[in-house]
Design a protein around this motif. Structure first.
Motif, PDB file in Angstrom:
ATOM      1  N   HIS A 106       0.846  -1.183   0.000  1.00  0.00           N
ATOM      2  CA  HIS A 106       0.000   0.000   0.000  1.00  0.00           C
ATOM      3  C   HIS A 106       0.883   1.236   0.000  1.00  0.00           C
ATOM      4  N   ALA A 107       0.269   2.361  -0.204  1.00  0.00           N
ATOM      5  CA  ALA A 107       0.995   3.620  -0.356  1.00  0.00           C
ATOM      6  C   ALA A 107       1.854   3.885   0.867  1.00  0.00           C
ATOM      7  N   GLY A 108       3.092   4.299   0.628  1.00  0.00           N
ATOM      8  CA  GLY A 108       4.019   4.614   1.699  1.00  0.00           C
ATOM      9  C   GLY A 108       4.907   3.465   2.084  1.00  0.00           C
ATOM     10  N   ASN A 109       4.562   2.259   1.688  1.00  0.00           N
ATOM     11  CA  ASN A 109       5.388   1.113   2.025  1.00  0.00           C
ATOM     12  C   ASN A 109       6.343   0.797   0.884  1.00  0.00           C
ATOM     13  N   PRO A 110       7.450   0.107   1.210  1.00  0.00           N
ATOM     14  CA  PRO A 110       8.323  -0.352   0.128  1.00  0.00           C
ATOM     15  C   PRO A 110       7.538  -1.236  -0.834  1.00  0.00           C
ATOM     16  N   SER A 111       7.888  -1.107  -2.063  1.00  0.00           N
ATOM     17  CA  SER A 111       7.174  -1.893  -3.079  1.00  0.00           C
ATOM     18  C   SER A 111       7.764  -3.273  -3.263  1.00  0.00           C
ATOM     19  N   SER A 112       8.828  -3.567  -2.512  1.00  0.00           N
ATOM     20  CA  SER A 112       9.478  -4.869  -2.657  1.00  0.00           C
ATOM     21  C   SER A 112       9.387  -5.643  -1.349  1.00  0.00           C
ATOM     22  N   CYS A 113       9.459  -6.951  -1.493  1.00  0.00           N
ATOM     23  CA  CYS A 113       9.443  -7.836  -0.314  1.00  0.00           C
ATOM     24  C   CYS A 113      10.730  -7.668   0.475  1.00  0.00           C
ATOM     25  N   VAL A 114      11.881  -7.582  -0.275  1.00  0.00           N
ATOM     26  CA  VAL A 114      13.194  -7.497   0.359  1.00  0.00           C
ATOM     27  C   VAL A 114      13.865  -6.223  -0.102  1.00  0.00           C
ATOM     28  N   GLY A 115      14.501  -5.505   0.815  1.00  0.00           N
ATOM     29  CA  GLY A 115      15.193  -4.280   0.446  1.00  0.00           C
ATOM     30  C   GLY A 115      16.469  -4.562  -0.299  1.00  0.00           C
ATOM     31  N   THR A 116      17.376  -5.353   0.266  1.00  0.00           N
ATOM     32  CA  THR A 116      18.633  -5.753  -0.373  1.00  0.00           C
ATOM     33  C   THR A 116      18.647  -7.264  -0.422  1.00  0.00           C
ATOM     34  N   LEU A 117      18.681  -7.799  -1.657  1.00  0.00           N
ATOM     35  CA  LEU A 117      18.493  -9.237  -1.845  1.00  0.00           C
ATOM     36  C   LEU A 117      19.747  -9.876  -2.399  1.00  0.00           C
ATOM     37  N   THR A 118      20.227 -10.929  -1.709  1.00  0.00           N
ATOM     38  CA  THR A 118      21.271 -11.798  -2.240  1.00  0.00           C
ATOM     39  C   THR A 118      20.728 -13.206  -2.151  1.00  0.00           C
ATOM     40  N   GLY A 119      20.271 -13.754  -3.279  1.00  0.00           N
ATOM     41  CA  GLY A 119      19.617 -15.042  -3.282  1.00  0.00           C
ATOM     42  C   GLY A 119      18.239 -14.910  -3.895  1.00  0.00           C
ATOM     43  N   SER A 120      17.362 -15.886  -3.565  1.00  0.00           N
ATOM     44  CA  SER A 120      16.018 -15.859  -4.133  1.00  0.00           C
ATOM     45  C   SER A 120      14.993 -16.076  -3.044  1.00  0.00           C
TER      46      SER A 120
END
Length: 741
Positions: free
Chosen positions: A250-264
């Motif tokens: 929703h508005a104001g939240n990060p649009s991604s599940c993980v901020g910095t991703l190494t892996g899957s």
């Protein structure tokens, strides 16, 4: 739905004081028996903003001394936990929870501020945390989370949620600030609906997870914000496992599940909040709605634990429980509704212990008070249930109540138990009682004297006797008290017993008699035996004089004083009329039969035939051819007339020699001066003896008679004065064949 909790053997917590005492045994097992609220009397002391100088609650355990025990909230809540400890690490209800468990509890309205490793339940944890939730505010710097600041291997966070506002700088998460470590620590079946605010490495479930941890079947609907490495579910992810998880995009939240991703990762965004209200949608479709979560949904409610929808029911005062001396039972029941219910029905039942129903009743009003009266003696089982209008049911645990109004029956047994006011010669006291009581709690034997008390309590009805041994002499008092399980008490009479093991002692044993002139005891004399008899405690009972004169005869002696500690005793007896030898001893016993016998004493009673001569110095007398009076000699016969078969008499006769050089006198002939010494050629010399004016050559002195012999000297006719020193022996011939020279 009926929730049945397993019985747990653990230390119960009823208030903030009990909770604080958990720190005294970090390895213990604990159960929360009721909600802890801010209205409790000890809240201000331990958990309020005024506690501990404004610092509030002191976390249980630390990184150096970890909590390793178990804490089961038993579906209760702890409200208003306040902590303000800036500059302190490892802060929460527990500072560091290690390899133990925390379960079935909610922390509501927490207000926690610290530095690093900060969480509502634990600053850091490798525990198994299950079925818990938190609400309120949590503030820190590094590793700050809504449940725990740091979840480290082999920690498991399962079936949890948080609606807290979580604020930090780095490694900030709605469930755990950091979720990391080899050995696969786990977070699953959890969700966050609050607000997470940080700078870097910020996530709705966890700020960071790397190198092995697992995050599965969880979701986030709350707000997440930060400046870098910010993700709606995870801030920073490095080679770990993230599966079947969701977030509300929703508005104001990060649009991604993980901020910095190494892996899957396997993570899905949803834009419709109602997705998370439906039990059939992921990730909830994999959750356990049979044992853990509730399937009650109203279209605007997230999943909750089943225990949150179950009404709480409990007995409160005045509840009569346990063992009671009365014929009634008071029952007072309180039912607390969950947030989704409006009414409940309380059903109370009372059974005999054998399962037979005694009575039952119901009410829709809480509290529900009853006085169940006119009950017979016996054991009862009291319990109750409450059912909400939403269909959830819970029950109390069964309360066992014993009603007993009959007092125990206890009496002294006649076998072995001494009667009251007994005096006895022994060093032990044996008490035996007969006891009638079905519900015996204890039996207490009490023995005391002036200096000590000896109390022995038994809790079994087979202990109906006692033997106190090795007791010192003295007066003792004892009784026996018995109490049944209902508190009914009965007691025997109080008895007194005196112990005396020491026999009387003797002193000053003497025989007293009227003596004759020879200081001997004549036959037929009265002889008095006297002595002192001492007894250290209870006093002398009898003193017997035992006299032997061919046979032993016993005579009871008479006490002259009433002093029991040192009394004087006597007995008078008359000796027989003839010569005899007597042996006596004294036999004494005290009032309890302790016996002592004196040594034997021997004395004699006899007629005697004795005499003595009272001599005098006749001085120095001179003479010439004259008879000069020298003086008198008294002869006394002190013998008894009854002596032997003849009268005791003394006849003086016989002469002594007269020397030419020593002027000896004698009884020779009728006139001593007839002797002639050719050497001196002196015709007159020697002594004359007279009795009553008549010259004598012998003298008879009878028994008990005294005679005086008059002595004069015959001086020779020579030219000078002669000084003589006359002396003479007296020879005796005593009748009854006694003689002497």
């Amino acid at each position: 739905m009926l929730i049945v909790l397993p019985a747990v053997s653990a230390t119960s917590i009823y208030n903030w004081t009990d909770l604080n005492n958990v720190r005294n045994n970090l390895a213990g097992s604990y159960t929360l028996e009721n909600d802890l609220t801010t209205g409790m009397a000890d809240y201000d002391t331990y958990a309020s903003s005024s506690a501990n100088g404004g610092a509030g609650w002191v976390p249980i355990g630390s990184s150096a001394s970890k909590f390793t025990g178990s804490f089961n909230g038993q579906n209760h809540t702890i409200d208003g936990l306040f902590i303000s400890r800036s500059g302190t690490d490892y802060v929460g209800l527990f500072g560091y929870a290690y390899l133990g468990s925390i379960s079935n509890v909610g922390l509501t309205n927490v207000n926690i501020t610290a530095t690093n490793f900060v969480g509502s339940f634990a600053g850091a944890s490798s525990d198994n945390i299950d079925r818990v939730y938190s609400t309120g505010k949590i503030v820190g710097a590094d590793k700050v989370g809504g449940i725990t600041g740091y979840n480290v291997m082999p920690g498991i966070i399962n079936n949890t949620y948080s609606n807290a506002n979580v604020t930090g700088s780095t490694n900030v998460g709605g469930i755990s600030g950091t979720h990391s470590g080899y050995g696969s620590p786990k977070i699953y079946n959890s969700y966050f609906t609050g607000i997470v605010t940080g700078s870097t490495i910020v996530g709705g479930i966890t700020g960071s997870m790397g190198y092995g941890p697992i995050l599965d079947s969880s979701f986030v609907t709350g707000s997440v914000s930060g400046t870098s490495s910010v993700g709606s579910v995870v801030g920073t992810f490095i080679y770990s496992t993230l599966t079947n998880s969701y977030w509300y995009n929703h508005a104001g939240n990060p649009s991604s599940c993980v901020g910095t991703l190494t892996g899957s990762v396997t993570c899905t965004a949803k834009t419709d909040i109602t997705w998370f209200y439906n039990v059939s949608n992921g990730p909830m479709s994999s959750w356990d709605f049979t044992s853990d979560w509730s399937n009650y949904f109203d279209g605007v409610t997230f999943p909750v634990f089943q225990w949150q929808l179950v009404p709480q029911i409990s007995f409160v005062g005045p509840l009569t429980s346990g063992n009671l001396s009365q014929n009634y039972i008071e029952s007072n029941l309180t039912s607390t509704l969950p947030f989704n219910a409006t009414t409940s029905t309380i059903n109370r039942t009372l059974y005999y212990v054998n399962g037979t129903l005694v009575s039952s009743n119901s009410s829709t009003t809480s509290p529900f008070y009853e006085n169940i009266s006119s009950l017979t003696e016996g054991t009862y089982i009291l319990n109750a249930t409450t059912t909400t209008d939403t269909g959830f049911t819970s029950s109390t645990s069964s309360t066992t109540i014993l009603l007993d109004t009959t007092y125990p029956l206890i009496n002294y047994s006649s076998v072995g138990t001494e009667g009251n006011n007994t005096n006895i010669s022994q060093d032990w006291i044996y008490v035996n009682v007969s006891l009638t009581e079905t519900n015996l709690a204890n039996i207490t034997y009490s023995l005391w004297n002036s200096s000590e008390v000896n109390t022995t309590t038994y809790t079994t009805n087979t202990s109906t006797s006692i033997n106190w041994t090795g007791l010192a002499d003295g007066t003792y008092t004892y009784n026996v008290t018995t109490t049944d399980l209902a508190g009914n008490t009965n007691q025997t009479e109080t008895r007194t017993i005196a112990l005396d093991t020491v026999a009387p002692t003797f002193s000053n044993i003497a025989i007293n008699y009227t003596t004759d002139i020879n200081n001997s005891i004549d036959p037929g004399s009265v002889v008095r035996v006297t002595l002192n008899v001492s007894d250290s405690f209870l006093g002398v009972s009898d003193v017997i004089l035992q006299i032997y004169n061919g046979t032993w005869e016993n005579y009871t002696m008479v006490s002259l004083t009433s002093n029991i500690s040192n009394s004087e005793w006597q007995y008078n007896f008359t000796t027989q009329a003839t010569d005899a030898t007597y042996t006596f001893n004294v036999f004494a016993n005290d009032t309890v039969g302790n016996i002592n016998t004196s040594t034997n004493t021997t004395f004699y009673s006899y007629w005697d035939c004795t005499w003595n001569v009272s001599t005098n110095d006749l001085g120095t007398i001179g003479g010439h051819d004259a008879e000069v009076a020298l003086g008198n000699v008294t002869i006394t016969n002190t013998g008894d007339s009854q002596y032997g078969t003849n009268n005791c008499s003394i006849t003086f006769s016989k002469t002594a020699i007269v020397s030419a050089w020593d002027w000896w006198a004698n009884f020779s002939g009728t006139y001593v001066a007839q002797d002639f010494d050719s050497f001196l050629a002196e015709p007159k010399r020697g002594l004359n003896y007279s009795y009553n004016g008549a010259k004598v050559t012998s003298l008879v002195v009878n028994a008990s008679e005294s005679k005086t012999l008059e002595i004069s000297a015959m001086f020779p006719s020579i030219s000078g004065t002669i000084t003589e020193y006359p002396s003479f022996p007296i020879a005796a011939s005593i009748t009854d064949s006694e003689s002497g020279t």
